[in-house]
Structure formats: structure tokens, C-alpha cells
Design a protein around this motif. Sequence first.
Motif, PDB file in Angstrom:
ATOM      1  N   ASP A  26       0.808  -1.219   0.000  1.00 38.03           N
ATOM      2  CA  ASP A  26       0.000   0.000   0.000  1.00 38.03           C
ATOM      3  C   ASP A  26       0.841   1.269   0.000  1.00 38.03           C
ATOM      4  O   ASP A  26       0.434   2.296  -0.546  1.00 38.03           O
ATOM      5  N   LEU A  27       2.006   1.210   0.645  1.00 41.86           N
ATOM      6  CA  LEU A  27       2.886   2.377   0.801  1.00 41.86           C
ATOM      7  C   LEU A  27       2.130   3.563   1.396  1.00 41.86           C
ATOM      8  O   LEU A  27       2.263   4.699   0.954  1.00 41.86           O
ATOM      9  N   ASP A  28       1.349   3.270   2.422  1.00 42.61           N
ATOM     10  CA  ASP A  28       0.565   4.289   3.109  1.00 42.61           C
ATOM     11  C   ASP A  28       1.018   4.369   4.561  1.00 42.61           C
ATOM     12  O   ASP A  28       0.786   3.447   5.346  1.00 42.61           O
ATOM     13  N   PRO A  29       1.671   5.492   4.973  1.00 39.99           N
ATOM     14  CA  PRO A  29       2.168   5.596   6.349  1.00 39.99           C
ATOM     15  C   PRO A  29       1.055   5.631   7.391  1.00 39.99           C
ATOM     16  O   PRO A  29       1.312   5.449   8.584  1.00 39.99           O
ATOM     17  N   ASN A  30      -0.179   5.834   6.942  1.00 40.85           N
ATOM     18  CA  ASN A  30      -1.322   5.837   7.856  1.00 40.85           C
ATOM     19  C   ASN A  30      -2.163   4.570   7.714  1.00 40.85           C
ATOM     20  O   ASN A  30      -3.322   4.546   8.155  1.00 40.85           O
ATOM     21  N   SER A  31      -1.589   3.554   7.123  1.00 40.67           N
ATOM     22  CA  SER A  31      -2.304   2.306   6.878  1.00 40.67           C
ATOM     23  C   SER A  31      -2.876   1.714   8.163  1.00 40.67           C
ATOM     24  O   SER A  31      -2.222   1.703   9.206  1.00 40.67           O
ATOM     25  N   ARG A  32      -4.105   1.217   8.093  1.00 38.16           N
ATOM     26  CA  ARG A  32      -4.706   0.580   9.266  1.00 38.16           C
ATOM     27  C   ARG A  32      -3.954  -0.692   9.641  1.00 38.16           C
ATOM     28  O   ARG A  32      -4.010  -1.131  10.788  1.00 38.16           O
ATOM     29  N   TYR A  33      -3.249  -1.297   8.693  1.00 40.66           N
ATOM     30  CA  TYR A  33      -2.459  -2.486   8.993  1.00 40.66           C
ATOM     31  C   TYR A  33      -1.247  -2.124   9.852  1.00 40.66           C
ATOM     32  O   TYR A  33      -0.815  -2.912  10.695  1.00 40.66           O
ATOM     33  N   LEU A  34      -0.730  -0.922   9.647  1.00 44.28           N
ATOM     34  CA  LEU A  34       0.405  -0.457  10.449  1.00 44.28           C
ATOM     35  C   LEU A  34      -0.049  -0.110  11.863  1.00 44.28           C
ATOM     36  O   LEU A  34       0.580  -0.520  12.848  1.00 44.28           O
ATOM     37  N   THR A  35      -1.147   0.615  11.974  1.00 47.47           N
ATOM     38  CA  THR A  35      -1.604   1.043  13.298  1.00 47.47           C
ATOM     39  C   THR A  35      -2.193  -0.109  14.110  1.00 47.47           C
ATOM     40  O   THR A  35      -2.169  -0.063  15.341  1.00 47.47           O
ATOM     41  N   ARG A  36      -2.715  -1.130  13.432  1.00 41.32           N
ATOM     42  CA  ARG A  36      -3.291  -2.265  14.159  1.00 41.32           C
ATOM     43  C   ARG A  36      -2.230  -3.173  14.757  1.00 41.32           C
ATOM     44  O   ARG A  36      -2.404  -3.717  15.854  1.00 41.32           O
ATOM     45  N   TYR A  37      -1.109  -3.373  14.063  1.00 38.50           N
ATOM     46  CA  TYR A  37      -0.139  -4.379  14.497  1.00 38.50           C
ATOM     47  C   TYR A  37       1.188  -3.831  15.004  1.00 38.50           C
ATOM     48  O   TYR A  37       2.006  -4.596  15.530  1.00 38.50           O
ATOM     49  N   TYR A  38       1.421  -2.516  14.852  1.00 34.64           N
ATOM     50  CA  TYR A  38       2.699  -1.942  15.273  1.00 34.64           C
ATOM     51  C   TYR A  38       2.482  -0.695  16.120  1.00 34.64           C
ATOM     52  O   TYR A  38       1.493   0.017  15.965  1.00 34.64           O
ATOM     53  N   ASP A  39       3.450  -0.442  17.016  1.00 34.42           N
ATOM     54  CA  ASP A  39       3.365   0.715  17.898  1.00 34.42           C
ATOM     55  C   ASP A  39       4.778   1.199  18.212  1.00 34.42           C
ATOM     56  O   ASP A  39       5.765   0.523  17.899  1.00 34.42           O
ATOM     57  N   GLY A  40       4.873   2.371  18.817  1.00 35.07           N
ATOM     58  CA  GLY A  40       6.161   2.864  19.296  1.00 35.07           C
ATOM     59  C   GLY A  40       7.222   2.981  18.216  1.00 35.07           C
ATOM     60  O   GLY A  40       6.979   3.472  17.117  1.00 35.07           O
ATOM     61  N   GLU A  41       8.427   2.530  18.544  1.00 37.80           N
ATOM     62  CA  GLU A  41       9.563   2.617  17.626  1.00 37.80           C
ATOM     63  C   GLU A  41       9.296   1.871  16.324  1.00 37.80           C
ATOM     64  O   GLU A  41       9.675   2.336  15.245  1.00 37.80           O
ATOM     65  N   ALA A  42       8.656   0.706  16.409  1.00 36.97           N
ATOM     66  CA  ALA A  42       8.410  -0.096  15.208  1.00 36.97           C
ATOM     67  C   ALA A  42       7.487   0.628  14.244  1.00 36.97           C
ATOM     68  O   ALA A  42       7.737   0.671  13.030  1.00 36.97           O
TER      69      ALA A  42
END
Length: 217
Positions: free
Chosen positions: A103-119
Motif C-alpha cells: 500500500d505504501l501508506d504511512p497511515n495504513s490501518r495495517y500499520l496502526t493495528r499491528y505496530y506501535d512505538g519505535e516499530a
Amino acid sequence: MKRRTMPIVAALAATTALLLTACSGSSDSSDKAEGADQNTNSISKSPKASPTSPTSSAKVPDFGLPADVKVEIESVTTGDKTKDQVLKEQAEALMARQRIYVDLDPNSRYLTRYYDGEARAFYASEIKKAKTEGRTITGLYRYYDRKVQENDDDRAVVTYCEDRSKAFAKDIETGKARKTKPSPKDFIKNTATLRKTEHGTWLVQSFRGESSARECQ
């Protein structure tokens, strides 16, 4: 290990490296990894096939990956309810990682659902860079020898092996894979720290990886 998670920056400052996409035979860093230097240790023996097979892949939800992106994740059951939940969601986080590079989307729901903090911050930065450079991912990503090394009520540490010998960067405009020669560097030993949220889900907080890992070949 201390109670606090290891920042990604600290991991990069040591002899380990975060390895994010593609395999490592080319001199072009954009074809080897998304945004990180690799450990340059060499191993004389040829890489062996990982023990993962399609029949032993973990069952995860459909992440809608394109046909040219394959992911095999070794299924692991420990019999411990908490550890099994951690391993299940860590497997989903690995799938989500591939999706955010599609997706190359920094606001992707996949990113916010599975990653937090430094990652999360690291991946948000890296996918912005990949988008600017016009590259995504393709090929086969394999994950195996997954183990929960530490866990308590709200924190867990998972180690796992990764094989990227058949994974590559891909040019978005042309659709062509930037294929590179397989190398021992494509076999990576990863350590991920996860935290449990107030909703009972597990998020990857930080991670580090060591390329040319003997135990993963």
C-alpha cells in the motif's frame, strides 16, 4: 533482558541490522533492503532451505496481498494460551508488514493495528522513502523457528528466522523485480518485543535483526 523494549535506533547502532525487503546480492542498497544497512558477516557454506513448507503455514486472515507476494509462516502451537495468542498475532503482524509495503501508506490501518512505538515510527518512515523511490515488494517471504522467549501479562519477546532469498524489491512504474543473487545475508534471525494493549491485542513495539544468521540456514 530489561523490562523496557529496545529502541530500533539502538539496535542499528549495534552489530545487528533491521532488514526490511528483498534479498542481498546486489551492490545497490535499494535492492537489498528497505532503508537499513545489513550485517556484512560472511558464511562460507551455501544457504540451506528453511524448514517451513506451505502445509505448515500458520492460519492468518486474508491480508489481500497481490499474487506476486507470497508469505509462508511456520505454524506453532505451544499449548500455553498466552504464548499461542502472542504467536498468532505476531504472525499476523508479519503479514501486515507485507501489506503496508504494497500500500505504501504511512497511515495504513495495517500499520496502526499491528505496530506501535519505535516499530510503527520506523515503518512509517521507511514506506514513505520506498514510495518516493518508486519501489514496492515482490517474491516469497518465509518465517520459521518462531519461539516466545519471554512473556508476562503485558509484554512478550519472540524470536524467529526469516528467509528472503526469493524476495525482491520491485519497480512500481515498470513492474519489474530487481532480482539479486541469493546470499547468506538473506537468512535473518529476528527478535521482536510485543506489548499487550488494554483491548487484549498484541502490538510489535520494537524489533531487531541479524543477517547471515547461522541458526537460520
